[in-house]
Write an enzyme that holds these catalytic residues in place. Structure first.
Site, PDB file in Angstrom:
ATOM      1  N   SER A 123       0.839  -1.207   0.000  1.00 14.19           N
ATOM      2  CA  SER A 123       0.000   0.000   0.000  1.00 14.19           C
ATOM      3  C   SER A 123       0.866   1.246   0.000  1.00 14.19           C
ATOM      4  O   SER A 123       0.573   2.227  -0.686  1.00 14.19           O
ATOM      5  CB  SER A 123      -0.934  -0.002   1.206  1.00 14.19           C
ATOM      6  OG  SER A 123      -0.199   0.173   2.396  1.00 14.19           O
TER       7      SER A 123
ATOM      8  N   ASN B 205      -0.463   7.988  -7.119  1.00  9.60           N
ATOM      9  CA  ASN B 205      -0.719   9.426  -7.098  1.00  9.60           C
ATOM     10  C   ASN B 205       0.171  10.169  -8.073  1.00  9.60           C
ATOM     11  O   ASN B 205      -0.293  11.042  -8.819  1.00  9.60           O
ATOM     12  CB  ASN B 205      -0.492   9.968  -5.693  1.00  9.60           C
ATOM     13  CG  ASN B 205      -1.738   9.877  -4.847  1.00  9.60           C
ATOM     14  OD1 ASN B 205      -2.649  10.661  -4.998  1.00  9.60           O
ATOM     15  ND2 ASN B 205      -1.784   8.875  -3.991  1.00  9.60           N
TER      16      ASN B 205
ATOM     17  N   ARG C  67       0.485   3.571  -3.264  1.00  8.48           N
ATOM     18  CA  ARG C  67      -0.159   4.869  -3.033  1.00  8.48           C
ATOM     19  C   ARG C  67       0.677   5.986  -3.665  1.00  8.48           C
ATOM     20  O   ARG C  67       0.171   6.815  -4.418  1.00  8.48           O
ATOM     21  CB  ARG C  67      -0.309   5.121  -1.539  1.00  8.48           C
ATOM     22  CG  ARG C  67      -0.943   6.473  -1.238  1.00  8.48           C
ATOM     23  CD  ARG C  67      -1.038   6.743   0.240  1.00  8.48           C
ATOM     24  NE  ARG C  67      -1.762   5.698   0.939  1.00  8.48           N
ATOM     25  CZ  ARG C  67      -1.196   4.803   1.732  1.00  8.48           C
ATOM     26  NH1 ARG C  67       0.114   4.839   1.929  1.00  8.48           N
ATOM     27  NH2 ARG C  67      -1.909   3.891   2.329  1.00  8.48           N
TER      28      ARG C  67
END
Lengths: 260, 156
Positions: free
Chosen positions: A197, A205, A201
């Site tokens: 994660s 992004n 992440r």
């Protein structure tokens, strides 16, 4: 957009070109030279200057860059103090490194999308050279960081709780000793999810942000009024993602150092 | 997106940067900040101490002022008393002196009067004798009556 090469330049080829790494080698032993060089140069520039500033730091009235970096580093250190209650000399430098490095690499996103690829193409003389200059849009980098964090986390687990203590925690939390295999499975899922994660992440992004810049770059002259608000908005994302990566690392370290 | 050996390279970069931060950046900066914090704390403590000292000095100076005032008042009172005494003494001395002068003058005057009186007496006796002589020129023998005349002189 460099339009003067042989094959017709379509939107698809423009986008694909911008999302391709400058590769050397084959199979697993492929190196993304753009990621390695850009991230390394940014890191060296930032951290060596920081070391010079720190070396010259006085306890008197701080001036200029020392003042700025003291502010940044105290901010990071405050987060570490608030969240991590152990006494490990690695945590604060780790958090500082992550915040500053990720922030600087993310900030490459603010450089116009065609600028560095154009410079790299002219420097190498190869005008088809792909050059992806935001290192955090390369999952290799984000995974490298999150896996390193994961390794330090496991190491801390063993160091703080001891082999027996860690094994006991892995096998008995949360359902007690009778359901040891379930506990073990849960723990593995929980711990493996952390680096995944963490890296996805950041990668997601930055990749998405870069993608929007590339799409904006497609619209010709109208990209100017479009790119500006997205850049301004992106400053927020850049800082936020660096902060989130740092903060979660501190939280994971703190979880590794405390018994449930 | 493909995971490849770049991962290993990035891990090495990451480790190098953590090492730089841990070795060359964080300790000196942290030390500088801790030193500064200490200096500020010391400065504040010194300021506090200075304020306290100032308060003490103010109290001391007020005490000294009050004491000086008291002493000055004492001195003034003493001086007043002394002045009064001097005046008193002077008055007494003057009175004594005046009396002395008065007495001396009185004695002198009395002497003068006595002398005048005795001179007058002589004169009256002479005149009486001369008058008597004139009256009694022929029959009175001055020598024969000298005893009586001197007795008369005494009675005057």
């Amino acid at each position: 957009m460099s339009a003067e090469h042989g094959e017709p330049l379509t939107a698809t080829s423009y986008i694909t070109h911008h999302l391709t790494n400058f590769k050397v080698g084959s199979g697993f032993w492929t190196f993304h030279l753009d990621t390695l060089i850009v991230s390394g140069l940014i890191g060296l520039a930032v951290f060596v200057s920081l070391a010079v500033i720190a070396n010259r730091a006085t306890s008197g009235v701080p001036k200029g860059w020392q003042n700025f970096f003291e502010m940044v580093l105290s901010f990071v250190n405050q987060q570490v103090k608030d969240t991590y209650h152990g006494n490990n000399p690695l945590i604060a430098p780790l958090a500082i490194t992550i915040f500053i490095w990720v922030f600087s690499m993310n900030a490459m996103d603010l450089v116009p999308v065609d600028f560095l690829p154009w410079a790299a193409q002219h420097a190498t003389g190869n005008e088809h050279l792909p050059f992806k200059f935001v290192p955090t849009t390369d999952p290799n980098l984000t995974f490298a960081m999150s896996i390193t964090v994961f390794v330090i986390m496991i190491f801390l687990n063993f160091k703080v709780k001891g082999f027996g203590g860690f094994m006991h925690e892995v096998l008995t939390v949360p359902f007690g000793a009778k359901l040891a295999p379930v506990n073990l499975l849960f723990r593995i899922i929980e711990d493996v999810a952390k680096p995944i994660s963490l890296s996805l992440r950041l990668f997601g992004n930055m990749y998405a942000g870069e993608m929007v810049f590339i799409l904006i770059g497609l619209v010709g002259i109208w990209q100017l009024p479009l790119a500006l608000p997205w850049e301004l908005f992106h400053i927020l994302i850049i800082t936020l993602q660096a902060f989130v990566f740092m903060m979660l690392t501190i939280v994971y370290m703190s979880m590794a150092s405390e018994s449930h | 997106m493909s995971i490849n050996a770049t991962l290993i390279g990035q891990m090495i970069w990451f480790a190098i940067f953590i090492w730089i931060t841990m070795k060359f950046i964080w300790p000196p900066l942290q030390k500088a900040m801790a030193d500064r914090q200490q200096q500020i704390a010391d400065g504040l403590a010194a300021a506090e101490r200075g304020k306290h000292d100032l308060e003490l000095a103010a109290k001391r100076s007020a005490d000294a002022l009050r004491e000086a005032k008291d002493r000055a008042a004492g001195i003034t009172a003493e001086a007043d008393k002394q002045a009064r005494r001097i005046v008193e003494d002077a008055k007494d001395a003057a009175k004594v002196e005046a009396e002395k002068v008065y007495n001396a003058k009185l004695a002198e005057l009395e002497q003068e009067a006595e002398r005048a009186r005795s001179a007058l007496r002589e004169r009256v006796a002479e005149l009486a004798v001369a008058g008597a002589e004139k009256i009694l020129r022929r029959e009175v023998n001055a020598a024969a009556h000298a005893d009586m005349l001197s007795a008369l002189k005494q009675e005057l």
